[in-house]
Design a protein around this motif. Structure first.
Motif, PDB file in Angstrom:
ATOM      1  N   SER A 167      -0.831 -31.086  16.148  1.00  0.00           N
ATOM      2  CA  SER A 167      -0.758 -29.915  15.372  1.00  0.00           C
ATOM      3  C   SER A 167       0.345 -29.002  15.520  1.00  0.00           C
ATOM      4  CB  SER A 167      -2.257 -28.974  15.580  1.00  0.00           C
ATOM      5  OG  SER A 167      -2.514 -28.642  16.752  1.00  0.00           O
ATOM      6  N   THR A 428      -9.227 -36.093  13.204  1.00  0.00           N
ATOM      7  CA  THR A 428     -10.594 -35.134  13.479  1.00  0.00           C
ATOM      8  C   THR A 428     -10.653 -34.807  15.071  1.00  0.00           C
ATOM      9  OG1 THR A 428     -11.639 -37.575  14.122  1.00  0.00           O
ATOM     10  CG2 THR A 428     -11.930 -36.719  11.813  1.00  0.00           C
ATOM     11  N   GLY A 432      -8.276 -29.470  18.327  1.00  0.00           N
ATOM     12  CA  GLY A 432      -7.197 -29.245  17.584  1.00  0.00           C
ATOM     13  C   GLY A 432      -5.671 -29.525  17.997  1.00  0.00           C
ATOM     14  N   THR A 435      -4.719 -33.051  15.290  1.00  0.00           N
ATOM     15  CA  THR A 435      -4.985 -33.238  13.988  1.00  0.00           C
ATOM     16  C   THR A 435      -4.336 -31.917  13.258  1.00  0.00           C
ATOM     17  OG1 THR A 435      -6.950 -32.490  12.594  1.00  0.00           O
ATOM     18  CG2 THR A 435      -6.562 -31.421  14.659  1.00  0.00           C
ATOM     19  N   ASP A 437      -5.987 -30.622  10.532  1.00  0.00           N
ATOM     20  CA  ASP A 437      -7.215 -30.137   9.695  1.00  0.00           C
ATOM     21  C   ASP A 437      -7.352 -28.754  10.213  1.00  0.00           C
ATOM     22  OD1 ASP A 437     -10.200 -29.109   9.757  1.00  0.00           O
ATOM     23  OD2 ASP A 437     -10.658 -30.891   8.832  1.00  0.00           O
ATOM     24  N   PRO A 438      -7.051 -27.717   9.187  1.00  0.00           N
ATOM     25  CA  PRO A 438      -6.879 -26.173   9.553  1.00  0.00           C
ATOM     26  C   PRO A 438      -8.127 -25.740  10.419  1.00  0.00           C
ATOM     27  CG  PRO A 438      -6.536 -26.837   7.240  1.00  0.00           C
ATOM     28  CD  PRO A 438      -7.128 -28.068   7.873  1.00  0.00           C
ATOM     29  N   ASP A 439      -9.320 -26.118  10.095  1.00  0.00           N
ATOM     30  CA  ASP A 439     -10.264 -25.395  10.742  1.00  0.00           C
ATOM     31  C   ASP A 439     -10.295 -25.847  12.311  1.00  0.00           C
ATOM     32  OD1 ASP A 439     -11.414 -24.101   8.741  1.00  0.00           O
ATOM     33  OD2 ASP A 439     -12.599 -25.858   8.073  1.00  0.00           O
ATOM     34  N   LEU A 440      -9.947 -27.163  12.586  1.00  0.00           N
ATOM     35  CA  LEU A 440      -9.915 -27.761  13.964  1.00  0.00           C
ATOM     36  C   LEU A 440      -8.630 -27.073  14.543  1.00  0.00           C
ATOM     37  CD1 LEU A 440     -10.829 -31.595  13.233  1.00  0.00           C
ATOM     38  CD2 LEU A 440     -12.340 -29.795  14.287  1.00  0.00           C
ATOM     39  N   LYS A 442      -7.466 -24.295  14.474  1.00  0.00           N
ATOM     40  CA  LYS A 442      -7.517 -22.936  14.838  1.00  0.00           C
ATOM     41  C   LYS A 442      -8.363 -22.913  16.042  1.00  0.00           C
ATOM     42  CE  LYS A 442      -8.148 -21.060  10.132  1.00  0.00           C
ATOM     43  NZ  LYS A 442      -9.104 -20.182   9.002  1.00  0.00           N
ATOM     44  N   ALA A 443      -9.118 -23.925  16.557  1.00  0.00           N
ATOM     45  CA  ALA A 443      -9.690 -24.098  17.821  1.00  0.00           C
ATOM     46  C   ALA A 443      -8.657 -24.017  19.122  1.00  0.00           C
ATOM     47  CB  ALA A 443     -10.478 -25.531  17.720  1.00  0.00           C
TER      48      ALA A 443
END
Length: 503
Positions: A167, A428, A432, A435, A437-440, A442-443
């Motif tokens: 990411s 998945t 974070g 990945t 995935d924007p939400d992941l 951010k973790a």
């Protein structure tokens, strides 16, 4: 069994309905709703024809899929001990976490290793150990006599991991950590992204897809002088690495899954968004060793004399020797060779390539070191070893076998908070790291994780010095294979020099 299961769920639903009739409260209504839903699912499962197990055991069989999906996590948290986990066991994962967070890392009550087991390795200490604060050799100069911009680098650096595979937050944290710790960060073959430009030193990798170094022409990826030069002359770029193969999938080419290929990544790589990006298995810029030598020099010239190396997982021994012989014959050679072990790999790869193709690091490293000595090129070409190095002993061992520096990928992923969920290829990753995935993503908080990257590097360097000092050696580069030992049989302990360099 199917009829029994259906009868149970239908019976529960009927009883729930009766209960609601006599006690019309919110709790009984919820119970009826749940039981009714489960009954409908069970009936659906019993009628569908795609899954025979689900048809025979409606609803209940769904538990198998759940446990199968969570198998790796269950294994890691509840079953494995400190030493039997794979690919990286709990003991080694823990030392990365502890050093990254500057937590207590001492071990109580003695070793858990069976020191009498075949394959156990160790170093012998001196009666006159050195003060680790006085140990030298944690920095190394990259650059042969063909190079005009030599690089003073750390002996431990971040191995190749692309933006796309990782990411943006992971890339930024790695690069900022490299800046704070004064070591280098390999871009991976995905090219130089804005997230790599955080001030840390870069090793710009040029893979067979030429991302950041070429373009598509008539459906074929080709090297482009100007595109490459624009990235290569950046002040952050300290070295160039031409990837011939990698340990996870030698002879195959890189894979970026479609779900990870976002619009931003597609723009950087100049590919179609949302498609799986497969790098070609070989380079289009050269097809033999003479052309390879010329390409290395071309890349060196385009980068204004920066160190240029090649990365490979050792394969056909005759081909590798022919390559080294070609370097010697042309009196032109790379400034370093990154040796990737067949046990390497941070992203996605076909199972057969991951498990059965490519020489493991130790044998590959020794083979390359012997060839460079044979053709009198060891003083010109540095060796970077990469393959599951985690702790100071791993590093000391590889240095003793001929490496000049170490590249580490999964270890630095762990320093970012990776929990070895093994979902790198699924987009998945729960922490974070691997990945898009924007939400992941951010973790992963960059301002916290960059410090852990720096801490892990610096603490590992310090521990290397402590180990080397305990051996009675004053400089890291003076470690010899004769100082590392392996139990070959129950009653036989031999040095790695006897095993690998006896002749």
């Amino acid at each position: 069994m199917r009829n029994t299961i259906l009868a149970i769920f239908i019976g529960i639903t009927i009883l729930s309905g009766v209960l609601v009739y006599f006690l019309p409260q919110i709790g009984t209504i919820i119970l009826l709703s749940i039981s009714g839903l489960l009954m409908i699912i069970a009936i659906h499962d019993s009628l569908q024809t795609k899954h025979s197990l689900l048809r025979a055991f409606p609803l209940i069989a769904r538990l198998r899929w759940f446990f199968e999906e969570e198998r790796d996590k269950i294994q890691q948290y509840f079953i494995e001990d400190n030493l039997n986990g794979t690919p990286i066991n709990r003991e080694k994962r823990s030392i990365v976490y502890q050093r990254s967070k500057l937590e207590k890392e001492t071990v109580p009550f003695g070793t858990q290793h069976n020191v009498y087991k075949k394959g156990y390795e160790f170093v012998k200490h001196s009666l006159f150990p050195k003060n680790h604060h006085e140990i030298v050799g944690d920095r190394i100069i990259f650059g042969s006599d063909k190079c005009t911009q030599k690089y003073d680098g750390s002996i431990i650096n971040i191995s190749a991991m692309s933006f796309g595979s990782l990411s943006k937050n992971a890339i930024m944290a790695l690069n900022q950590g490299a800046k704070m710790g004064n070591f280098a960060h390999n871009t991976g073959e995905g090219g130089v992204s804005p997230y790599h430009l955080q001030g840390g030193d870069l090793i710009f990798q040029v893979g067979t897809g030429y991302f950041g170094a070429g373009q598509s022409l008539n459906g074929k990826r080709v090297f482009d002088d100007e595109i490459f030069r624009d990235n290569a002359i950046r002040p952050e770029v300290k070295m160039i690495e031409i990837k011939l193969s990698q340990g996870a999938k030698p002879g195959h080419g890189g894979i970026l899954p479609a779900e990870k290929n976002t619009a931003e990544i597609a723009k950087i790589r100049k590919v179609e968004v949302g498609t799986q990006v497969d790098s070609p298995p070989s380079h289009s810029a050269f097809s033999n060793f003479e052309e390879m030598v010329a390409f290395i020099q071309k890349v060196r010239d385009l980068s204004d004399g920066k160190p240029v190396g090649i990365k490979l997982c050792v394969g056909n021994n005759e081909e590798i020797e022919q390559m080294i012989a070609a370097f010697a014959s042309a009196n032109n050679y790379p400034d370093f060779i990154s040796v990737d072990g067949g046990e390497g790999g941070t992203g996605s790869a076909p199972m057969e390539f991951t498990n059965y193709i490519g020489t493991p690091l130790v044998e590959g490293l020794v083979f390359i070191n012997k060839l460079l000595q044979k053709y009198q090129l060891k003083h010109q070409i540095k060796i970077i070893a990469s393959g599951k190095a985690v702790d100071a002993f791993d590093i000391v061992k590889y240095l003793a076998l001929g490496a000049d520096a170490i590249g580490m990928a999964r270890s630095f992923m762990l320093s970012l908070g990776c929990i070895q969920a093994r979902e790198c290829n699924l987009d998945t990753c729960p922490v974070g790291v691997a990945t898009q995935d924007p939400d992941l993503v951010k973790a992963l908080v960059v301002q916290k994780k960059n410090i852990r990257v720096k801490n892990y590097h610096n603490k590992t360097i310090m521990t290397v010095k402590e180990v080397v000092g305990a051996m009675g050696v004053a400089a890291i580069y003076n470690i010899k294979a004769s100082q590392v030992f392996r139990r070959r049989k129950d009653d036989e302990v031999v040095s790695l020099e006897e095993i690998y360099y006896k002749e």
